[in-house]
Design a protein around this motif. Sequence first.
Motif, PDB file in Angstrom:
ATOM      1  N   ALA A 182      -2.033   6.556   7.551  1.00  0.00           N
ATOM      2  CA  ALA A 182      -1.775   6.557   6.109  1.00  0.00           C
ATOM      3  C   ALA A 182      -0.280   6.566   5.818  1.00  0.00           C
ATOM      4  O   ALA A 182       0.193   5.858   4.915  1.00  0.00           O
ATOM      5  N   MET A 183       0.481   7.342   6.603  1.00  0.00           N
ATOM      6  CA  MET A 183       1.925   7.437   6.360  1.00  0.00           C
ATOM      7  C   MET A 183       2.626   6.113   6.663  1.00  0.00           C
ATOM      8  O   MET A 183       3.563   5.716   5.956  1.00  0.00           O
ATOM      9  N   ALA A 184       2.188   5.417   7.699  1.00  0.00           N
ATOM     10  CA  ALA A 184       2.767   4.111   8.014  1.00  0.00           C
ATOM     11  C   ALA A 184       2.454   3.104   6.909  1.00  0.00           C
ATOM     12  O   ALA A 184       3.315   2.312   6.504  1.00  0.00           O
ATOM     13  N   ALA A 185       1.222   3.138   6.406  1.00  0.00           N
ATOM     14  CA  ALA A 185       0.835   2.239   5.318  1.00  0.00           C
ATOM     15  C   ALA A 185       1.677   2.502   4.073  1.00  0.00           C
ATOM     16  O   ALA A 185       2.196   1.577   3.443  1.00  0.00           O
ATOM     17  N   ILE A 186       1.833   3.777   3.732  1.00  0.00           N
ATOM     18  CA  ILE A 186       2.638   4.154   2.563  1.00  0.00           C
ATOM     19  C   ILE A 186       4.082   3.683   2.733  1.00  0.00           C
ATOM     20  O   ILE A 186       4.694   3.131   1.817  1.00  0.00           O
ATOM     21  N   ASP A 200      -5.694   1.949   7.856  1.00  0.00           N
ATOM     22  CA  ASP A 200      -5.229   1.161   9.003  1.00  0.00           C
ATOM     23  C   ASP A 200      -4.679  -0.201   8.582  1.00  0.00           C
ATOM     24  O   ASP A 200      -5.007  -1.232   9.182  1.00  0.00           O
ATOM     25  N   VAL A 201      -3.865  -0.200   7.537  1.00  0.00           N
ATOM     26  CA  VAL A 201      -3.242  -1.434   7.059  1.00  0.00           C
ATOM     27  C   VAL A 201      -1.723  -1.280   7.046  1.00  0.00           C
ATOM     28  O   VAL A 201      -1.193  -0.167   7.008  1.00  0.00           O
ATOM     29  N   LEU A 253      -0.628  -8.687   4.049  1.00  0.00           N
ATOM     30  CA  LEU A 253      -1.235  -7.402   4.422  1.00  0.00           C
ATOM     31  C   LEU A 253      -2.026  -7.589   5.713  1.00  0.00           C
ATOM     32  O   LEU A 253      -2.811  -8.529   5.833  1.00  0.00           O
ATOM     33  N   LEU A 254      -1.800  -6.696   6.671  1.00  0.00           N
ATOM     34  CA  LEU A 254      -2.492  -6.728   7.958  1.00  0.00           C
ATOM     35  C   LEU A 254      -3.445  -5.544   8.054  1.00  0.00           C
ATOM     36  O   LEU A 254      -3.084  -4.424   7.687  1.00  0.00           O
ATOM     37  N   ASP A 270       3.157  -3.714  17.701  1.00  0.00           N
ATOM     38  CA  ASP A 270       4.585  -3.654  17.399  1.00  0.00           C
ATOM     39  C   ASP A 270       4.833  -3.799  15.898  1.00  0.00           C
ATOM     40  O   ASP A 270       5.740  -3.178  15.343  1.00  0.00           O
ATOM     41  N   LEU A 271       3.998  -4.611  15.248  1.00  0.00           N
ATOM     42  CA  LEU A 271       4.130  -4.781  13.798  1.00  0.00           C
ATOM     43  C   LEU A 271       3.813  -3.481  13.062  1.00  0.00           C
ATOM     44  O   LEU A 271       4.422  -3.158  12.042  1.00  0.00           O
ATOM     45  N   TRP A 272       2.855  -2.741  13.599  1.00  0.00           N
ATOM     46  CA  TRP A 272       2.474  -1.471  12.975  1.00  0.00           C
ATOM     47  C   TRP A 272       3.518  -0.395  13.268  1.00  0.00           C
ATOM     48  O   TRP A 272       3.930   0.338  12.366  1.00  0.00           O
ATOM     49  N   GLU A 273       3.967  -0.306  14.509  1.00  0.00           N
ATOM     50  CA  GLU A 273       4.868   0.772  14.914  1.00  0.00           C
ATOM     51  C   GLU A 273       6.217   0.710  14.197  1.00  0.00           C
ATOM     52  O   GLU A 273       6.903   1.723  14.048  1.00  0.00           O
TER      53      GLU A 273
END
Length: 348
Positions: free
Chosen positions: A63-67, A156-157, A309-310, A327-330
């Motif tokens: 959630a924090m990564a998405a935000i 998870d986006v 959006l992924l 890598d795109l998420w991290e």
Amino acid sequence: MILQINQVLLFLLIVTLCGILYKKVHKGTVLRNETDDDSEAPEEMEDEIPVVICAAAGRMGAAMAAINSIYSNTDANILFYVVGLRNTLSRIRKWIEHSKLREINFKIVEFNPIVLKGKVRPDSSRPELLQPLNFVRFYLPLLIHQHEKVIYLDDDVIVQGDIQELYDTTLALGHAAAFSDDCDLPSAQDMNRFVGLQNTYMGYLDYRKKTIKDLGISPSTCSFNPGVIVANMTEWKHQRITKQLEKWMQKNVEENLYSSSLGGGVATSPMLIVFHGKYSTINPLWHIRHLGWNPDTRYSEHFLQEAKLLHWNGRHKPWDFPSVHNDLWESWFVPDPAGIFKLNHHSS
């Protein structure tokens, strides 16, 4: 006589000075009030974009990564509604206030799972799908009150575009929500062939059951994905969407209409029934999904760069191993101040 004239002149001078002073003071007051009014102008409330996202205990980092990705890619005035269970609320607040996210505009909302009592079957081949927060999207009007239009996102986006574009999605008259069709991706057919994805109602509902057959919905009807929703709260309440969803949840408890052994789990299926033929569509680039479906299948890098959006829906999450395009998420990951949530790094 001269004395009287002098007294009159003095009186007029005093009146003139008082008038000048009054104008100056009054003007200053008006300017201050206008400034104060502007800072609380109703237009600013209207321009707010409410984004609802859940922060579950075991995957709060998602959630924090998405935000972070949403906030970093827009100049719009976002109000994040971060939803959690009671025992996680203080941790959510700490993560936001003790990290780079401290500048966001947010509200923490408690979701009480008591509303799900008697509506969710206990047996599941994927118990993670039965987590209470998976059903928050059913209850949006109970959580959000002052907004006409709301965005709901799975945790998870990652958002690579300006969320204002998604918010501006047009909902047709009488539609309570917009979703992404599962047949809309440019490479959907290739992905389906490689990893056996389900993109029709057959993959979500048990057509051996009379109740499902009686719906009159063709099993080959294209499904949609409720991980990204643009919703109209007025229509949602008017059509009693939440009550309709709860009705189908209860029917499933009694008749096992969409057991989680099917592809879609337990949160998508009632939405497919309730919104059949009654939803608007989201731009396909605003919901590139299935990144978590198979760790051996990858999208082209060019395609992913174009995506707005992924979505890593599926078992293989980008903070875990094995996964793809992690890598795109991290790049948007926000470290946990409490040190509880950790990435499962792996060698390339």
